[in-house]
Structures are given as structure tokens and as C-alpha cells.
Design a protein around this motif. Structure first.
Motif, mmCIF file in Angstrom:
data_model
loop_
_atom_site.group_PDB
_atom_site.id
_atom_site.type_symbol
_atom_site.label_atom_id
_atom_site.label_comp_id
_atom_site.label_asym_id
_atom_site.label_seq_id
_atom_site.Cartn_x
_atom_site.Cartn_y
_atom_site.Cartn_z
ATOM 1 N N ALA A 36 0.836 -1.207 0.000
ATOM 2 C CA ALA A 36 0.000 0.000 0.000
ATOM 3 C C ALA A 36 0.869 1.255 0.000
ATOM 4 N N GLY A 62 -3.908 -8.064 -3.454
ATOM 5 C CA GLY A 62 -5.139 -8.848 -3.474
ATOM 6 C C GLY A 62 -4.895 -10.306 -3.140
ATOM 7 N N TYR A 65 -4.232 -10.604 0.533
ATOM 8 C CA TYR A 65 -5.464 -10.374 1.302
ATOM 9 C C TYR A 65 -6.350 -11.620 1.283
ATOM 10 N N THR A 116 -3.181 -6.087 13.404
ATOM 11 C CA THR A 116 -3.264 -5.036 12.384
ATOM 12 C C THR A 116 -2.436 -3.822 12.792
ATOM 13 N N VAL A 155 -6.282 2.406 4.484
ATOM 14 C CA VAL A 155 -6.718 1.258 3.671
ATOM 15 C C VAL A 155 -6.365 -0.061 4.352
ATOM 16 N N THR A 156 -5.144 -0.168 4.878
ATOM 17 C CA THR A 156 -4.714 -1.406 5.543
ATOM 18 C C THR A 156 -5.536 -1.676 6.797
ATOM 19 N N SER A 159 -9.193 -2.582 5.854
ATOM 20 C CA SER A 159 -9.263 -3.867 5.164
ATOM 21 C C SER A 159 -9.114 -5.035 6.127
ATOM 22 N N PHE A 160 -8.128 -4.972 7.022
ATOM 23 C CA PHE A 160 -7.866 -6.118 7.895
ATOM 24 C C PHE A 160 -8.796 -6.159 9.101
ATOM 25 N N PHE A 162 -11.877 -5.328 8.843
ATOM 26 C CA PHE A 162 -13.042 -5.941 8.196
ATOM 27 C C PHE A 162 -12.824 -7.439 8.018
ATOM 28 N N LEU A 163 -11.600 -7.844 7.622
ATOM 29 C CA LEU A 163 -11.292 -9.271 7.438
ATOM 30 C C LEU A 163 -11.455 -10.027 8.753
#
Length: 630
Positions: A36, A62, A65, A116, A155-156, A159-160, A162-163
């Protein structure tokens, strides 16, 4: 104590089990965050700089991820399997299924949050060093200065988080508790003697032999056609290897009294078949993931090595080869253009030109190049190569260096067995063959005495070649000249330095990305092994504590534990190394290029890293076992 505090303390008290999961998750976050940082770097803000690099980074991010999702999901499911007794005790104390699900959800969210944040912080610490490495590896003209990556952090983090949230919801939703008696005695119930089918064990060996044999035997374009069938056969054979063949081999060893009753072997083999059977799927997955990492990085590194060997074959700074229908006036104009550009860039280079003449000599060739000794020696002087002085009745076969071409692809053996026919009817038999890069000709050529050359008659075809050899230490200017000549002369002027620069610029991106993805896969595979090893630690402590009461010494304990850990730790890695070496051998057969050095370097590096990882894990494992016994 609130329920949230209970979940938090539960994570801290089980940190030994969670540490591999936490560190691996943090590492994947760090790698994603690194990509990123590149993607949102101000140097790329105008959208015109290195778009291939940006696209590659996006694809790699991607992949990481998606892989992170399955990795975390698998790790959590493994943790839950090892916590049956804990869940049983909680149910006895009055906890409901809903509360257990909520506890698992909170624990996973907690670990995901700190993984994270930790991955982002570590990425920030090493960001400058990584940017410097990328600036050189990717051959980026822009300077990748350090900046505070606000957008990359956002963004990181989103994203994580949420993961981990999705995985926490998924795991807590599918979590099922069994009967209380099964949960409480889950780790004490007899599993029964592991059984292995002789038929399936033989089938495993046959599948691997057939897969390996096919991969090594096929060559050229057949490697592509055989790739998918071989992958399927070896994958199935690997699964049966760990689920059937390994258990069968251990059973055979246990029946051999000479081996089984020797010193501490009884302790080693007593439950090894159980552990191999229980961990078969983990070993299979580790072997396949590691094979993918080894093969991907080895293939990328080998392919780059194959492409960048050009400088060893073509040692001239510039080579000019006109088109067949170019007129003499156009050729002279092109040469003047090259000399003009060299003067503009202040490059000191010596030039030689030669009309290449091809004669009909052998049925296996439409024509073959024959060169005067004086012409050969003019070119050899530019490279400080040894001159050739053949006698009047002698011809010397010159073959190209095998830096890229293998012996099977060259015609030097045919040339040495052929004869050169003169106008007078006399035939000249070649006396010897040498290896040289003075002239780059695929199938080799003859060098003859000047007097003999005059008796060859009319050539079948002619060509023209001009070369320039510049002094060392002018690489940047040479690359710039190569770029200009490539634009002005429609690829008729070849610059090996400029070509290598373009190859590294394009391929460095792929290699850099592939290396990071391969490392992520490899670290994840090591984490799987770490967890499976420490998940059985409590049971191992009880077993060795009981054996210690009847006289087991510390040295004997250490020997048994070391052997057991080594077998469980290295079994899938050794299989992966063998798979990787076979895959890279098949790749070398496809390109007809020897990848022994590149394969050894890649596989050796991973084996060394795994050895260091094993020594660290073994130290803490043995320490934990000894602490409970002595």
C-alpha cells in the motif's frame, strides 16, 4: 470481572498457542501495508510512472489479502479444536453456547486488532529501507522518498479489521459444542490404532514416481502439456504419502525389533504414527504451500537468469545488423548515425565491420558461415580474445559459448564431421573446435586461412555486421545511447546493456512481488507447523512426566524430543523441497537451460531459513517440556 475482561485475560493466558497466529497475521498485515505504501506513493500520483509496478503491487496485495482470509480461518478452526476441554469446563460452570460464541468472537477481534496495528507500526519502521530496496530492484527513475502514508494506513487498517470481523462472525456462527463428556475427555479418549492401507500406500509411491518421472523426462513444449496432469498426480500422491504411506512405514519400523527396541526408539515410534495421522492434512497443506513458494520464486529467479545471460554471449557494447533489403547507402547512413550518437554521449568506442558470407557445405544446414582468419582476428582484438591462425589445409570450428545454448541445440558436432569443398575440388577437414563469443552465430561457423577463403567460390548469401566495444565504466551513457538507437534505427542496433536494463526493469517488478508473496506463503506454512507442534504440548508433558518416573534422563528426553520434532517439522518441508527441485528441473528442460545454480540457491536459502526456525522452536519446546518434568 466483566465478560470482555474475561476474553482479554483468556488470550493473555493462552499466548503460547496464539503467538504463531498473531505473528503470522501481523506479518501478512505488514506485507500488505508495504504494498500500500508503494501504491499510494506521491511519486506515482500523476499516474504515468511505472504503471506495471502499480498493477503488480495491486494484484499482489489482493493475493495476500485473499490468502490471509483462508490462513486466519484455518488457524482459528485449529485453535478451537484444541480448546474442547476449556469449552467443556465453561459449560460446566454455566456458560451458554451463545456466551462461548461471544467469547470466541471477542478473542479473535482482539487478536486481529493488535495484529493489524502491530503490522502497520512495523511496516512504518522498515518503510524507508523497503523503499530504498524497491527503488533499486524495480529500477525506478523517480526517487522514492519516505512520506507518512496516511492513505495506506487507512486502507490497511480498514481492510484487515473488516477481514478479522468477518472471520470472527463466521467462526462464532459455525461454532458447535459437542456433548459435555466428549468435551471434557476429548484429549483423553482413545483414538484407536491408526491404520494404513497397503494398496493406498503403494498407490502413493506409484503416483509420486510417475509424477516425478514424467516431469523429469519430458522436454521442450511437452513440459507445458504435462504440467497440469503432473501437478494433479503429485498432489494426490502427496496427500496419500502423509495419510497412508507414512503411517505404513512407521508400522513396519515398529515391527522390526532390532530398530524398535534400540535405545529410545520405542519412545520415538510409540505415538509417531498417531501424530503423523492427526497432522496429515496440515503436513499436506504445508508441503503444497511451500512447494508453490519454492517453485514460484525459483522459476522467477531462473527465468530472469536465463534472460540476463545475454551479456556473457554478446560481449560487444553495440551490434548493428541491417535488414536484408537495406541498400548500401542506408547501411552507411545508419553507421554514421550510430557514430554520431556515440560522440554526443562522449562514449569512447572502437568499431569493426564485416561482410558475413555463407556457403553451402552440409545437408543439415541451408548454409554455414565461413570467416577469414584476419577478419576473425580483427573482431577478437576488440575483446582481447586469442587470435586464430589456421594453416592452409586447416579449418577451425568456432561454437558459441554455452552460457545460454546447451550442447543439444548447437551444430558444432555436425560441423566438425563435415568438410569444406573448394573450387579446385579439394576438401578441407576441420581439425578442431573452440568456444568463443567473437561472432554470435547460433550453429557455429568455420574460420579458415585467407588463401583458402579465396578458393571457396560464390557464397549462397551475404550479410553485414558492425560492432562497437566501449571502455568500462560508461554504463549509464551506454544505456542512454541504446535507448536513442532503438528509437532511431528500428531495432537494427542492439545494445546488450540497454536490453538487460529493460529486462530488469520489467522483470524486477515480477521478481520483487513474487519474492514477497513466496515469503508470505512460507512463513504461513511455518506457522501451521508451529501451531500443530505446540497444540499437543500439554499431552506431551503428561506423557514424558509419566515416563520420567521410571528413569528417563534429561539427555534421553532431549534426544527423543529432538528426533520427534525434527520428523514432524521437516517431513513436509523435505517433501516440498523435492517437489520444488523436480519442478525447477522440468522448467530447465522446457527452456533447455541449466538451472542448477539458481535452484540450489533458492532451495538452499529456504532450507537454511527453515533450519533456523526449527532451532528456535526446538529450544522453546524442549524448555517447556523439561520445566514440567525435572
Amino acid at each position: 470481572m466483566t465478560f470482555r475482561q474475561f476474553a482479554f485475560n483468556n488470550v493473555l493466558r493462552n499466548k503460547r498457542l496464539y503467538i504463531a497466529y498473531f505473528l503470522s497475521s501481523m506479518f501478512t498485515v505488514m506485507v500488505f501495508f508495504t504494498f500500500a505504501i508503494f501504491a499510494f506513493h506521491p511519486a506515482f500520483s500523476d499516474g504515468s510512472v511505472n504503471q506495471n509496478a502499480l498493477f503488480g503491487m495491486a494484484v499482489a496485495g489482493g493475493i495476500i489479502y485473499v490468502f490471509s482470509f483462508f490462513f486466519v480461518l484455518y488457524s482459528m478452526s485449529s485453535f478451537l479444536q484444541s480448546r474442547k476441554k476449556e469449552f467443556g469446563l465453561l459449560i460446566m460452570l454455566g456458560a451458554t453456547n451463545k456466551q462461548i460464541r461471544l467469547m470466541v468472537f471477542l478473542e479473535n477481534i482482539l487478536i486481529g486488532f493488535f495484529a493489524t496495528v502491530g503490522g502497520i507500526l512495523i511496516g512504518l519502521v522498515f518503510a524507508k529501507a523497503i523503499l530504498l530496496v524497491a527503488e533499486n530492484v524495480l529500477i525506478i527513475s523517480e526517487s522514492l522518498n519516505f512520506y507518512f502514508p496516511t492513505l495506506a494506513i487507512a486502507v490497511t487498517f480498514i481492510s484487515f479489521i473488516f477481514l478479522f470481523f468477518c472471520i470472527s462472525v463466521f467462526v462464532s456462527f459455525i461454532l458447535r459444542t459437542h456433548k459435555l463428556i466428549d468435551l471434557i475427555k476429548g484429549d483423553k479418549q482413545s483414538k484407536g490404532e491408526p491404520k494404513a492401507s497397503i494398496v493406498l500406500s503403494i498407490l502413493a509411491a506409484l503416483l509420486l514416481i510417475v509424477g516425478y518421472g514424467t516431469a523429469i523426462y519430458v522436454k521442450g513444449v511437452l513440459v507445458v502439456y504435462a504440467m497440469i496432469p503432473v501437478i494433479i498426480v503429485i498432489t494426490l500422491g502427496t496427500y496419500l504419502l502423509f495419510t497412508q504411506l507414512s503411517v505404513y512405514v512407521i508400522h513396519r519400523l515398529k515391527r522390526n525389533k532390532t530398530i524398535f527396541w534400540r535405545k529410545t526408539n520405542m519412545l520415538l515410534f510409540s505415538d509417531l504414527s498417531f501424530r503423523m495421522k492427526d497432522n496429515a492434512r496440515t503436513f499436506f497443506m504445508v508441503a503444497i504451500i511451500s512447494t508453490v513458494a519454492f517453485s514460484a520464486i525459483g522459476s522467477l529467479y531462473g527465468f530472469q537468469s536465463y534472460l540476463t545471460k545475454g551479456k556473457e554471449v554478446n560481449t560487444y557494447t553495440f551490434t548493428y545488423s541491417p535488414w536484408k533489403d537495406d541498400s548500401k547507402e542506408l547501411i552507411e547512413k545508419d553507421i554514421r548515425t550510430i557514430n554520431s550518437v556515440l560522440q554526443e554521449e562522449k562514449i569512447d568506442a572502437k568499431m569493426e565491420a564485416l561482410e558475413l558470407t555463407y556457403f553451402e557445405t552440409h545437408e543439415n544446414f541451408s548454409s554455414v558461415l565461413i570467416v577469414r582468419a584476419t577478419d576473425y582476428n580483427r573482431f577478437a582484438a576488440l575483446l582481447d580474445e586469442k587470435e586464430l591462425h589456421p594453416n592452409e589445409n586447416e579449418a577451425i570450428v568456432v561454437e558459441q559459448s554455452d552460457a545460454i545454448l546447451t550442447q543439444e541445440s548447437k551444430g558444432s558436432e555436425i560441423l566438425i564431421d563435415s568438410t569444406i569443398k573448394l573450387d579446385s575440388g579439394q576438401e578441407i577437414q576441420p581439425s578442431r573446435a573452440i568456444v568463443s563469443n567473437v561472432l554470435s552465430v547460433y550453429y557455429g561457423y568455420y574460420v579458415v586461412n585467407d588463401k583458402i577463403y579465396e578458393q571457396l567460390g560464390l557464397p549462397v548469401s551475404t550479410d553485414m555486421s558492425a560492432v562497437w566495444k566501449a571502455k568500462e565504466g560508461q554504463t549509464e551513457q551506454v544505456i542512454e545511447v541504446g535507448r536513442k538507437l532503438n528509437e532511431q534505427l528500428e531495432h537494427k542496433a542492439y545494445s546488450v546493456d540497454y536490453t538487460l536494463y529493460e529486462i530488469n526493469k520489467a522483470f524486477g517488478i515480477i521478481l520483487f512481488i513474487g519474492l514477497f508473496i513466496g515469503i508470505v506463503f512460507f512463513v504461513s506454512a511455518g506457522s501451521f507447523l508451529y501451531f500443530r507442534l505446540f497444540a499437543d504440548l500439554d499431552e506431551e508433558k503428561r506423557k514424558f512426566r509419566s515416563i520420567a518416573k521410571i528413569g528417563l534422563t534429561q539427555s534421553e528426553l532431549k534426544k527423543v524430543v529432538n528426533r520427534q520434532i525434527a520428523i514432524l517439522f521437516f517431513s513436509p518441508i523435505v517433501v516440498a523441497l523435492i517437489h520444488g527441485s523436480v519442478a525447477l528441473t522440468a522448467l530447465s528442460h522446457m527452456f533447455d537451460y541449466n538451472l542448477t545454480v539458481e535452484s540450489s540457491l533458492v532451495l538452499g536459502s529456504f532450507a537454511f531459513i527453515q533450519l533456523i526456525y526449527f532451532l528456535i522452536v526446538r529450544f522453546f519446546y524442549v524448555k517447556q517440556v523439561k520445566r514440567k518434568i525435572f
